[in-house]
Write a protein that holds these residues in place. Structure first.
Motif, PDB file in Angstrom:
ATOM      1  N   LEU A  96      -9.866 -12.440  13.165  1.00 36.31           N
ATOM      2  CA  LEU A  96      -9.026 -11.694  12.782  1.00 36.31           C
ATOM      3  C   LEU A  96      -7.919 -11.346  13.921  1.00 36.31           C
ATOM      4  CD1 LEU A  96     -10.628  -8.976  10.590  1.00 36.31           C
ATOM      5  CD2 LEU A  96      -9.030 -10.977   9.587  1.00 36.31           C
ATOM      6  N   GLY A  97      -6.657 -11.467  13.490  1.00 37.01           N
ATOM      7  CA  GLY A  97      -5.655 -11.033  14.636  1.00 37.01           C
ATOM      8  C   GLY A  97      -5.413  -9.725  14.338  1.00 37.01           C
ATOM      9  N   THR A  98      -4.103  -9.333  14.136  1.00 36.15           N
ATOM     10  CA  THR A  98      -3.526  -7.961  13.949  1.00 36.15           C
ATOM     11  C   THR A  98      -3.910  -7.606  12.404  1.00 36.15           C
ATOM     12  OG1 THR A  98      -1.833  -8.604  15.426  1.00 36.15           O
ATOM     13  CG2 THR A  98      -1.472  -6.700  13.993  1.00 36.15           C
ATOM     14  N   VAL A  99      -4.400  -6.337  12.084  1.00 34.99           N
ATOM     15  CA  VAL A  99      -4.310  -5.623  11.053  1.00 34.99           C
ATOM     16  C   VAL A  99      -3.668  -4.446  10.984  1.00 34.99           C
ATOM     17  CG1 VAL A  99      -6.118  -4.675   9.156  1.00 34.99           C
ATOM     18  CG2 VAL A  99      -6.708  -6.698  10.563  1.00 34.99           C
ATOM     19  N   MET A 100      -2.529  -4.652  10.469  1.00 33.36           N
ATOM     20  CA  MET A 100      -1.613  -3.390  10.511  1.00 33.36           C
ATOM     21  C   MET A 100      -0.895  -2.871   9.337  1.00 33.36           C
ATOM     22  SD  MET A 100       1.957  -3.805  13.039  1.00 33.36           S
ATOM     23  CE  MET A 100       2.101  -5.146  12.223  1.00 33.36           C
ATOM     24  N   VAL A 101      -0.733  -1.532   9.283  1.00 32.12           N
ATOM     25  CA  VAL A 101      -0.123  -1.022   7.980  1.00 32.12           C
ATOM     26  C   VAL A 101       1.193  -0.466   8.570  1.00 32.12           C
ATOM     27  CG1 VAL A 101      -0.299   0.601   6.062  1.00 32.12           C
ATOM     28  CG2 VAL A 101      -2.356  -0.517   6.576  1.00 32.12           C
ATOM     29  N   VAL A 102       2.363  -0.630   7.928  1.00 30.40           N
ATOM     30  CA  VAL A 102       3.643  -0.025   8.116  1.00 30.40           C
ATOM     31  C   VAL A 102       4.303   0.287   7.138  1.00 30.40           C
ATOM     32  CG1 VAL A 102       3.863  -1.228  10.577  1.00 30.40           C
ATOM     33  CG2 VAL A 102       4.557  -2.258   8.467  1.00 30.40           C
ATOM     34  N   THR A 137       1.052  -1.142  -0.108  1.00 31.67           N
ATOM     35  CA  THR A 137      -0.090  -0.094   0.008  1.00 31.67           C
ATOM     36  C   THR A 137       0.859   1.197   0.035  1.00 31.67           C
ATOM     37  OG1 THR A 137      -1.907   1.175   0.932  1.00 31.67           O
ATOM     38  CG2 THR A 137      -0.090  -0.006   2.603  1.00 31.67           C
ATOM     39  N   ILE A 138       0.225   2.414   0.043  1.00 34.89           N
ATOM     40  CA  ILE A 138       1.048   3.777  -0.158  1.00 34.89           C
ATOM     41  C   ILE A 138       0.778   4.195   1.373  1.00 34.89           C
ATOM     42  CG2 ILE A 138       1.266   5.862  -0.935  1.00 34.89           C
ATOM     43  CD1 ILE A 138       2.039   3.674  -2.967  1.00 34.89           C
ATOM     44  N   ARG A 139       1.756   4.787   1.959  1.00 38.20           N
ATOM     45  CA  ARG A 139       1.968   5.185   3.454  1.00 38.20           C
ATOM     46  C   ARG A 139       1.812   6.662   3.497  1.00 38.20           C
ATOM     47  NH1 ARG A 139       7.157   2.973   6.461  1.00 38.20           N
ATOM     48  NH2 ARG A 139       7.685   5.098   5.816  1.00 38.20           N
ATOM     49  N   SER A 140       1.598   7.412   4.318  1.00 40.61           N
ATOM     50  CA  SER A 140       1.137   8.754   4.314  1.00 40.61           C
ATOM     51  C   SER A 140       2.251   9.698   3.861  1.00 40.61           C
ATOM     52  CB  SER A 140       0.694   9.318   5.790  1.00 40.61           C
ATOM     53  OG  SER A 140       1.763   8.914   6.558  1.00 40.61           O
ATOM     54  N   ASP A 141       3.602   9.474   3.894  1.00 44.33           N
ATOM     55  CA  ASP A 141       4.679  10.084   3.352  1.00 44.33           C
ATOM     56  C   ASP A 141       5.001   9.767   2.097  1.00 44.33           C
ATOM     57  OD1 ASP A 141       5.654   7.446   3.445  1.00 44.33           O
ATOM     58  OD2 ASP A 141       7.223   7.919   4.922  1.00 44.33           O
ATOM     59  N   GLY A 142       3.963   8.838   1.391  1.00 43.89           N
ATOM     60  CA  GLY A 142       4.204   8.558  -0.291  1.00 43.89           C
ATOM     61  C   GLY A 142       5.100   7.354  -0.508  1.00 43.89           C
ATOM     62  N   ARG A 143       5.614   6.936   0.605  1.00 48.31           N
ATOM     63  CA  ARG A 143       6.492   5.593   0.356  1.00 48.31           C
ATOM     64  C   ARG A 143       5.485   4.325   0.268  1.00 48.31           C
ATOM     65  NH1 ARG A 143      11.638   5.864   4.140  1.00 48.31           N
ATOM     66  NH2 ARG A 143       9.772   5.230   5.419  1.00 48.31           N
ATOM     67  N   ARG A 144       6.061   3.353  -0.289  1.00 50.76           N
ATOM     68  CA  ARG A 144       5.522   2.072  -0.075  1.00 50.76           C
ATOM     69  C   ARG A 144       5.200   1.503   1.261  1.00 50.76           C
ATOM     70  NH1 ARG A 144       3.890   0.121  -4.716  1.00 50.76           N
ATOM     71  NH2 ARG A 144       4.780   0.959  -6.803  1.00 50.76           N
ATOM     72  N   GLY A 145       4.085   0.904   1.638  1.00 50.06           N
ATOM     73  CA  GLY A 145       4.116   0.247   2.891  1.00 50.06           C
ATOM     74  C   GLY A 145       3.431  -1.064   2.605  1.00 50.06           C
ATOM     75  N   LEU A 177      -6.404   5.142   0.963  1.00 50.25           N
ATOM     76  CA  LEU A 177      -5.821   6.163   0.698  1.00 50.25           C
ATOM     77  C   LEU A 177      -4.463   6.546   1.316  1.00 50.25           C
ATOM     78  CD1 LEU A 177      -8.979   8.749   0.484  1.00 50.25           C
ATOM     79  CD2 LEU A 177      -7.761   7.647  -1.302  1.00 50.25           C
ATOM     80  N   PRO A 178      -3.446   7.223   0.892  1.00 50.66           N
ATOM     81  CA  PRO A 178      -2.257   7.351   1.618  1.00 50.66           C
ATOM     82  C   PRO A 178      -2.563   7.806   3.015  1.00 50.66           C
ATOM     83  CG  PRO A 178      -1.868   8.093  -0.549  1.00 50.66           C
ATOM     84  CD  PRO A 178      -3.495   7.911  -0.351  1.00 50.66           C
ATOM     85  N   GLY A 179      -2.083   7.023   4.218  1.00 48.81           N
ATOM     86  CA  GLY A 179      -2.136   7.459   5.582  1.00 48.81           C
ATOM     87  C   GLY A 179      -3.635   7.158   6.274  1.00 48.81           C
ATOM     88  N   ALA A 180      -4.414   6.603   5.480  1.00 43.80           N
ATOM     89  CA  ALA A 180      -5.560   6.061   5.817  1.00 43.80           C
ATOM     90  C   ALA A 180      -5.770   4.696   6.611  1.00 43.80           C
ATOM     91  CB  ALA A 180      -6.681   6.099   4.773  1.00 43.80           C
ATOM     92  N   VAL A 181      -6.425   4.604   7.445  1.00 46.49           N
ATOM     93  CA  VAL A 181      -6.609   3.006   8.207  1.00 46.49           C
ATOM     94  C   VAL A 181      -7.542   2.263   7.326  1.00 46.49           C
ATOM     95  CG1 VAL A 181      -6.040   4.244  10.551  1.00 46.49           C
ATOM     96  CG2 VAL A 181      -8.474   4.023   9.618  1.00 46.49           C
ATOM     97  N   PRO A 182      -7.169   0.791   7.497  1.00 46.95           N
ATOM     98  CA  PRO A 182      -7.834   0.023   6.754  1.00 46.95           C
ATOM     99  C   PRO A 182      -9.326  -0.278   7.303  1.00 46.95           C
ATOM    100  CG  PRO A 182      -6.040  -1.042   7.835  1.00 46.95           C
ATOM    101  CD  PRO A 182      -6.041   0.540   8.060  1.00 46.95           C
ATOM    102  N   ASN A 183     -10.451  -0.486   6.646  1.00 44.76           N
ATOM    103  CA  ASN A 183     -11.874  -0.723   6.971  1.00 44.76           C
ATOM    104  C   ASN A 183     -11.906  -2.204   7.556  1.00 44.76           C
ATOM    105  OD1 ASN A 183     -14.527  -1.015   7.655  1.00 44.76           O
ATOM    106  ND2 ASN A 183     -14.853   0.103   5.690  1.00 44.76           N
ATOM    107  N   VAL A 184     -11.362  -2.411   8.790  1.00 41.97           N
ATOM    108  CA  VAL A 184     -11.541  -3.901   9.280  1.00 41.97           C
ATOM    109  C   VAL A 184     -12.628  -4.260   9.302  1.00 41.97           C
ATOM    110  CG1 VAL A 184     -11.166  -5.271  11.302  1.00 41.97           C
ATOM    111  CG2 VAL A 184      -9.389  -3.201  10.565  1.00 41.97           C
TER     112      VAL A 184
END
Length: 133
Positions: free
Chosen positions: A127-133, A45-53, A95-102
């Motif tokens: 579901l266990g952990t849902v995380m975007v880094v 995905t795309i992180r809030s700083d524009g880099r890949r996450g 969207l960049p920087g958004a949280v997933p709709n769990v």
């Protein structure tokens, strides 16, 4: 009295008697049903700083019916493939920087479990952990 020994006793008892605790962790037999844990699913995905996450999701399925548990074991590759597709779709829609709709992701994954096992409510998605880094 040694307080540490008293606190550790329940942990040692639980570790020594996994068959009494009902299996769990994927080690139970097909005669009783049980829990299947799948490998962690990752998607880009795309992180809030524009880099890949990376979005990671831990999943599992709890199946009480022994016959459906066997079917769920046999369908593990199919489940993992469908789960990976659904997680990738969710990651792409972020969207960049958004949280997933769990909630939406859980509903889609549960629907996939129902379709693959052939019956609504046959297996409960966990579901266990849902995380975007």
């Amino acid at each position: 009295m040694d307080r540490r020994a008293l606190l550790a006793a329940p942990l040692l008892l639980a570790a020594a008697t996994p068959s009494i605790a009902g299996g769990g962790g994927g080690g139970s037999t097909a005669s009783t049903g049980g829990y299947l844990r799948y490998p962690t699913i990752t998607a880009t995905t795309i992180r809030s700083d524009g880099r890949r996450g990376v979005m990671t999701v831990e999943t599992g399925v709890d199946v009480a019916d022994p016959a459906l548990y066997l079917r769920a074991q046999q369908a593990q590759p199919r489940m993992r493939a469908v789960f990976a597709i659904l997680v990738q779709r969710e990651a792409e829609s972020l969207l960049p920087g958004a949280v997933p709709n769990v909630d939406r992701l859980a509903a889609q994954l549960q629907s996939a479990v129902n379709i693959i096992l052939g019956r609504r409510g046959a297996g409960k998605l966990l579901l266990g952990t849902v995380m975007v880094v």
